[in-house]
Each structure stands twice: as C-alpha cells, then as structure tokens.
Motif scaffolding. Structure first.
Motif, mmCIF file in Angstrom:
data_model
loop_
_atom_site.group_PDB
_atom_site.id
_atom_site.type_symbol
_atom_site.label_atom_id
_atom_site.label_comp_id
_atom_site.label_asym_id
_atom_site.label_seq_id
_atom_site.Cartn_x
_atom_site.Cartn_y
_atom_site.Cartn_z
ATOM 1 N N UNK A 230 -13.617 -7.069 3.216
ATOM 2 C CA UNK A 230 -12.267 -6.611 2.903
ATOM 3 C C UNK A 230 -11.712 -7.397 1.723
ATOM 4 N N UNK A 231 -10.967 -6.715 0.852
ATOM 5 C CA UNK A 231 -10.396 -7.319 -0.341
ATOM 6 C C UNK A 231 -8.922 -6.952 -0.440
ATOM 7 N N UNK A 232 -8.082 -7.928 -0.779
ATOM 8 C CA UNK A 232 -6.668 -7.657 -1.031
ATOM 9 C C UNK A 232 -6.538 -7.004 -2.401
ATOM 10 N N UNK A 233 -5.891 -5.838 -2.452
ATOM 11 C CA UNK A 233 -5.743 -5.129 -3.724
ATOM 12 C C UNK A 233 -4.299 -5.114 -4.211
ATOM 13 N N UNK A 234 -3.352 -5.455 -3.336
ATOM 14 C CA UNK A 234 -1.955 -5.498 -3.768
ATOM 15 C C UNK A 234 -1.136 -6.264 -2.737
ATOM 16 N N UNK A 235 0.010 -6.794 -3.169
ATOM 17 C CA UNK A 235 0.918 -7.542 -2.303
ATOM 18 C C UNK A 235 2.345 -7.200 -2.679
ATOM 19 N N UNK A 236 3.207 -7.057 -1.689
ATOM 20 C CA UNK A 236 4.614 -6.798 -1.954
ATOM 21 C C UNK A 236 5.255 -8.078 -2.475
ATOM 22 N N UNK A 237 5.720 -8.100 -3.723
ATOM 23 C CA UNK A 237 6.272 -9.342 -4.282
ATOM 24 C C UNK A 237 7.566 -9.784 -3.609
ATOM 25 N N UNK A 238 8.266 -8.860 -2.973
ATOM 26 C CA UNK A 238 9.507 -9.231 -2.297
ATOM 27 C C UNK A 238 9.241 -9.888 -0.945
ATOM 28 N N UNK A 239 8.059 -9.580 -0.373
ATOM 29 C CA UNK A 239 7.703 -10.205 0.885
ATOM 30 C C UNK A 239 7.074 -11.576 0.667
ATOM 31 N N UNK A 240 6.267 -11.700 -0.385
ATOM 32 C CA UNK A 240 5.566 -12.955 -0.660
ATOM 33 C C UNK A 240 5.779 -13.328 -2.136
ATOM 34 N N UNK A 241 6.988 -13.734 -2.507
ATOM 35 C CA UNK A 241 7.275 -14.037 -3.909
ATOM 36 C C UNK A 241 6.521 -15.261 -4.401
#
Length: 245
Positions: A230-241
C-alpha cells in the motif's frame, strides 16, 4: 458509494446522486430535473443519506438510514430513485430472534456487479451478503461480529468488478487488516496494513488490480492487490498540516 456530502453518477451517466446535509437528491446531467429523495419519513428523525449507492441497472438506491431517537440503530434500506418504495434490505426472519430490528445495526451496502446481491455490514454477523430482495442473508465473516468502535466505522464491504471477491476491513487479529474474501466466505486473504489506525471505504479499481481506501488521518492509500503493498497517494492538508515552529 457516496456518503454525506458526496456525488455519484447513475450507471448510465444520465443522473447524479447528490448528498448534502440532511437531504439526498438526484439531478439530470445538465442540472435539470432535480428530485428530492430524502429525508425518508420512516419515523420522525429518520435520516436516509449515509452511503447511498446506485444498483448496476440504475433502478434502485441502497443506503443506510439512522433514527436519531437514541434507540433505533442504523439500518440498511432500498428505495427507488424517486424516493418511493422504501424497504428494508434484510429479511428479518434470517436473523436469530434475539437480534430484533431495534437491537442491531447494519449499513454500508455495496451492490454486486450483477445487482443480484448486496453486501453490507451487520452488527449481528459482520460482513453479510443477501439477495437484492433481502432474502437468503448469510455471513461472510462467519465467526463473530466485527469489533468496531462505533456504527459507521464498520467493515466497509466492496465487490470486485468481476464479482469474484469482496473486500472489507477486519480487526479480528487485534489490528485492522484488509481482507479479500470469496463471496461465499470459503477463501480469505488477509493483508496487514502499514500502521495501526481505522481504515474506511475500500474501492476496487475497474481492472481489479488496486484497492483505494483512506484512514482516520485522511490519508488516501492505494493498495496493489497482487503484492499487497500500500502507498499513500494524497493527504488532506487541513487534517495533517505541515507546520514548523
């Protein structure tokens, strides 16, 4: 599948299913012909907007309905696209008498590619599959209900495009794993996830080579089915700034 605040195309591409706040609407692709199909009035305070999803033939919408009376748990229902003919997905007589309609939760429905069956999460039996009319329900997980922290953080079943597999999350080993099982539950493959977290909404790619899902940190993961990586392809910047002091 679509939860509150989402959209989904009908299978023929002619209409959108839109969830926003306490309503569920369908609208034509050009923005005309809006039809309000929620809230359904099962009883005062009933909210029918969680996880709605079109059947493959576009004739039925499955979704989760919650009554905010503090007693009745989430239930899985079917309705016509115009909101009519609302009915329970499950056939209550397939469950033990101890599990009455007001004593267990069920939800997160997912249609099989043919539309002849639907998978959903049940507090009574974990991942469950039933015919489209709710009959002949049986447990895929088989042994016990999934241990989940609350309704809504459930198993999130999803069918592979060819109908050969159902994926879902299980914490039977103590930590969440992604399970890929045959619809009969006879064959199961458990894939360890990278780190302890709660995981949600697995969705197969159209070629059945990848599964997309997200976690409590609002990270978007893509899993390669063949390797289990599994690979992280995106992250919510407001959740994890990204902050620095």
């Amino acid at each position: 599948p679509v939860s509150s605040g989402g959209i989904a195309w009908s299978p023929d591409g002619s209409r959108l299913l839109v969830t926003s706040g306490d309503t569920v609407r369908t609208v034509a692709a050009d923005g005309s012909g809006t039809v309000d199909v929620g809230i359904m009035s099962l009883s005062p305070g009933t909210d029918c907007l969680a996880d709605p999803v079109w059947s493959p033939d576009g004739a039925t919408i499955a979704g989760s309905c919650t009554n905010f009376d503090g007693v009745t748990p989430e239930q899985a229902y079917l309705m016509n696209p115009n909101g009519s003919n609302l009915r329970r997905l499950t056939n209550q007589q397939t469950y033990p008498a101890a599990f009455s309609s007001t004593s267990f939760a069920e939800g997160e429905p997912s249609w099989s590619p043919t539309g002849l069956k639907a998978a959903f999460w049940s507090f009574a039996f974990g991942v469950t599959i039933a015919n489209a009319d709710g009959s002949n329900a049986y447990s895929v997980t088989g042994d016990r209900p999934l241990q989940v922290p609350s309704v809504g953080f459930g198993a999130s079943p999803d069918w592979s495009p060819d109908g050969k597999w159902v994926s879902y999350f299980s914490d039977g080993s103590g930590e969440y794993k992604l399970v890929i099982a045959s619809p009969e539950g006879t064959t199961k493959r458990e894939i360890a996830l990278v780190e302890p977290s709660h995981y949600y909404t697995p969705q197969w790619s159209s070629d059945a080579k990848h599964i997309l899902y997200h976690d409590t940190g609002l990270r978007l993961w893509v899993l390669d089915v063949a390797s289990g990586k599994a690979t992280v392809v995106d992250t919510d910047p407001y959740m994890m700034p990204d902050r620095s002091l």
